[in-house]
Design a protein around this motif. Structure first.
Motif, PDB file in Angstrom:
ATOM      1  N   GLY A  40       0.815  -1.314  -0.073  1.00 37.93           N
ATOM      2  CA  GLY A  40       0.034   0.035   0.052  1.00 37.93           C
ATOM      3  C   GLY A  40       0.840   1.266  -0.145  1.00 37.93           C
ATOM      4  O   GLY A  40       2.200   1.208   0.091  1.00 37.93           O
ATOM      5  N   TYR A  41       0.228   2.522   0.024  1.00 35.86           N
ATOM      6  CA  TYR A  41       0.949   3.618   0.112  1.00 35.86           C
ATOM      7  C   TYR A  41       2.023   3.719  -1.300  1.00 35.86           C
ATOM      8  O   TYR A  41       2.875   4.471  -1.281  1.00 35.86           O
ATOM      9  N   GLY A  42       1.626   3.196  -2.314  1.00 38.10           N
ATOM     10  CA  GLY A  42       2.743   3.112  -3.333  1.00 38.10           C
ATOM     11  C   GLY A  42       3.828   2.166  -3.429  1.00 38.10           C
ATOM     12  O   GLY A  42       4.715   1.920  -4.144  1.00 38.10           O
ATOM     13  N   PHE A  43       3.911   1.465  -2.116  1.00 36.86           N
ATOM     14  CA  PHE A  43       5.114   0.460  -2.188  1.00 36.86           C
ATOM     15  C   PHE A  43       4.820  -0.887  -2.471  1.00 36.86           C
ATOM     16  O   PHE A  43       3.956  -1.567  -2.192  1.00 36.86           O
ATOM     17  N   GLU A  44       5.972  -1.647  -3.219  1.00 39.66           N
ATOM     18  CA  GLU A  44       6.077  -3.081  -3.528  1.00 39.66           C
ATOM     19  C   GLU A  44       7.361  -3.420  -3.150  1.00 39.66           C
ATOM     20  O   GLU A  44       8.192  -2.636  -3.144  1.00 39.66           O
ATOM     21  N   THR A  45       7.525  -4.822  -2.596  1.00 38.84           N
ATOM     22  CA  THR A  45       8.693  -5.487  -2.392  1.00 38.84           C
ATOM     23  C   THR A  45       8.635  -6.712  -3.214  1.00 38.84           C
ATOM     24  O   THR A  45       7.960  -7.252  -3.242  1.00 38.84           O
ATOM     25  N   VAL A  46      10.005  -6.900  -3.832  1.00 43.19           N
ATOM     26  CA  VAL A  46      10.119  -8.426  -4.639  1.00 43.19           C
ATOM     27  C   VAL A  46      11.265  -9.157  -4.066  1.00 43.19           C
ATOM     28  O   VAL A  46      12.151  -8.580  -3.626  1.00 43.19           O
ATOM     29  N   TYR A  47      11.139 -10.330  -3.903  1.00 45.01           N
ATOM     30  CA  TYR A  47      11.859 -11.432  -3.103  1.00 45.01           C
ATOM     31  C   TYR A  47      12.237 -12.512  -4.185  1.00 45.01           C
ATOM     32  O   TYR A  47      11.212 -13.251  -4.803  1.00 45.01           O
ATOM     33  N   ALA A  48      13.520 -12.717  -4.738  1.00 48.96           N
ATOM     34  CA  ALA A  48      13.507 -13.674  -6.001  1.00 48.96           C
ATOM     35  C   ALA A  48      14.724 -14.579  -6.036  1.00 48.96           C
ATOM     36  O   ALA A  48      15.475 -14.517  -4.810  1.00 48.96           O
ATOM     37  N   HIS A  49      14.858 -15.558  -6.622  1.00 48.94           N
ATOM     38  CA  HIS A  49      15.516 -16.827  -6.633  1.00 48.94           C
ATOM     39  C   HIS A  49      15.185 -17.718  -5.470  1.00 48.94           C
ATOM     40  O   HIS A  49      16.163 -18.074  -4.894  1.00 48.94           O
ATOM     41  N   LEU A  50      14.057 -17.614  -5.041  1.00 49.44           N
ATOM     42  CA  LEU A  50      13.718 -18.502  -4.006  1.00 49.44           C
ATOM     43  C   LEU A  50      13.713 -19.884  -4.104  1.00 49.44           C
ATOM     44  O   LEU A  50      13.727 -20.474  -5.467  1.00 49.44           O
ATOM     45  N   SER A  51      14.018 -20.947  -3.168  1.00 44.23           N
ATOM     46  CA  SER A  51      13.711 -22.373  -3.376  1.00 44.23           C
ATOM     47  C   SER A  51      12.484 -22.747  -3.173  1.00 44.23           C
ATOM     48  O   SER A  51      11.753 -23.647  -3.748  1.00 44.23           O
ATOM     49  N   LYS A  52      11.613 -21.774  -2.189  1.00 45.06           N
ATOM     50  CA  LYS A  52      10.257 -22.129  -1.931  1.00 45.06           C
ATOM     51  C   LYS A  52       9.732 -20.950  -1.350  1.00 45.06           C
ATOM     52  O   LYS A  52      10.144 -20.102  -0.441  1.00 45.06           O
ATOM     53  N   SER A  53       8.168 -20.588  -1.747  1.00 41.35           N
ATOM     54  CA  SER A  53       7.431 -19.758  -1.373  1.00 41.35           C
ATOM     55  C   SER A  53       6.575 -20.459  -0.117  1.00 41.35           C
ATOM     56  O   SER A  53       6.070 -21.206  -0.463  1.00 41.35           O
ATOM     57  N   LEU A  54       6.402 -19.723   0.673  1.00 43.67           N
ATOM     58  CA  LEU A  54       5.372 -20.119   1.880  1.00 43.67           C
ATOM     59  C   LEU A  54       3.959 -19.387   2.055  1.00 43.67           C
ATOM     60  O   LEU A  54       3.444 -19.553   2.995  1.00 43.67           O
ATOM     61  N   VAL A  55       3.820 -18.518   0.948  1.00 45.76           N
ATOM     62  CA  VAL A  55       2.606 -17.760   1.190  1.00 45.76           C
ATOM     63  C   VAL A  55       1.991 -17.998  -0.223  1.00 45.76           C
ATOM     64  O   VAL A  55       2.349 -18.442  -1.083  1.00 45.76           O
ATOM     65  N   VAL A 110      12.650  -2.957  -4.153  1.00 47.49           N
ATOM     66  CA  VAL A 110      11.834  -2.027  -3.478  1.00 47.49           C
ATOM     67  C   VAL A 110      11.156  -1.079  -4.700  1.00 47.49           C
ATOM     68  O   VAL A 110      12.079  -0.668  -5.372  1.00 47.49           O
ATOM     69  N   ARG A 111       9.931  -1.351  -4.754  1.00 45.30           N
ATOM     70  CA  ARG A 111       9.339  -0.350  -5.894  1.00 45.30           C
ATOM     71  C   ARG A 111       8.539   0.724  -5.277  1.00 45.30           C
ATOM     72  O   ARG A 111       7.652   0.383  -4.318  1.00 45.30           O
ATOM     73  N   LYS A 112       8.506   1.956  -5.639  1.00 43.24           N
ATOM     74  CA  LYS A 112       7.706   3.024  -5.149  1.00 43.24           C
ATOM     75  C   LYS A 112       6.873   3.731  -6.162  1.00 43.24           C
ATOM     76  O   LYS A 112       7.628   4.356  -7.105  1.00 43.24           O
ATOM     77  N   HIS A 113       5.557   3.622  -6.298  1.00 41.93           N
ATOM     78  CA  HIS A 113       4.883   3.866  -7.390  1.00 41.93           C
ATOM     79  C   HIS A 113       5.270   3.445  -8.641  1.00 41.93           C
ATOM     80  O   HIS A 113       5.587   4.171  -9.599  1.00 41.93           O
TER      81      HIS A 113
END
Length: 231
Positions: free
Chosen positions: A149-164, A194-197
């Motif tokens: 929210g508030y224009g923010f996103e975060t990215v997490y990459a090259h993972l072995s497993k997502s838990l969500v 981190v991405r803002k808008h």
């Protein structure tokens, strides 16, 4: 205006103003009103009383505990949503900006930072939000995206497993994935953005120093492994 209409109008106005007996502005405005006033003067005086009434309502609203509580709650939501911690405890091996890509062997813009992390290292959400994506995405490999929210996103990459899963709400510090070596990567690590808008910004500008929360960490040094860092 007919006599009956005038009576009803002033009765309503007096009723409203009586709700704010502590206002010297309204009291004086009523006291100064004379029955012999002209229509224009009566209208001007009435408008002035209404303006004073609105002003007093605004002041009372500013002092309302309920309104203050709503503002405070909104502030809490904002600060808990902003990504401001590291996703993993490892050292940064590749920084945000132009760099020599270790796989494509050319200068390319690096849109995030890479953390040194053994496969299976637990990844935490850096701010509260909702999972916008959880799955495989080409060069990113296994990836998780959080909309804070508030224009923010975060990215997490090259993972072995997502838990969500997509649509799930998470809190800052909650474990969302395990690090890996998926996608275009030369070894185990976490790529974090981190991405803002919708603009990719330097994630290190949003890292708080745990020993001094009021100060941002902005002078991270590149580790010895950075020259051969993973993608």
């Amino acid at each position: 205006m007919k006599k009956a209409g005038k009576s009803a109008f002033f009765a309503g106005l007096v009723f409203i103003c009586s709700s704010f007996p502590s206002s010297p502005l309204i009291s004086s405005a009523i006291a100064e009103e004379k029955p012999s006033a002209s229509a224009e003067g009566l209208l001007a005086s009435t408008e002035e009383m209404i303006e004073h009434l609105i002003l007093q309502i605004d002041r009372q609203s500013d002092n309302s505990p309920e309104i203050k509580e709503n503002y405070q709650e909104s502030g809490k939501n904002f600060f808990s949503s902003i990504p401001n911690i590291k996703p993993v405890p490892g050292a940064i091996t590749s920084h945000f900006g132009q760099r020599f890509h270790p796989v494509y062997n050319t200068m390319l813009f690096h849109a995030g930072v890479d953390f040194s992390a053994a496969i299976g290292t637990r990844v935490q959400a850096t701010g509260s939000g909702v999972i916008a994506f959880s799955g495989y995405d080409k060069g990113y490999g296994e990836k998780v995206v959080i909309n804070h929210g508030y224009g923010f996103e975060t990215v997490y990459a090259h993972l072995s497993k997502s838990l969500v899963r997509q649509g799930q709400r998470v809190n800052r510090g909650e474990i969302i994935a395990l690090t890996g070596n998926s996608g275009v990567s030369t070894g185990p690590h976490l790529h974090y953005e981190v991405r803002k808008h919708n603009v990719k910004v330097n994630p290190t500008a949003y890292f708080f120093n745990g020993g001094n929360p009021s100060k941002f960490i902005t002078n991270e040094t590149i580790s010895a492994e950075a020259n051969g860092s993973n993608s």
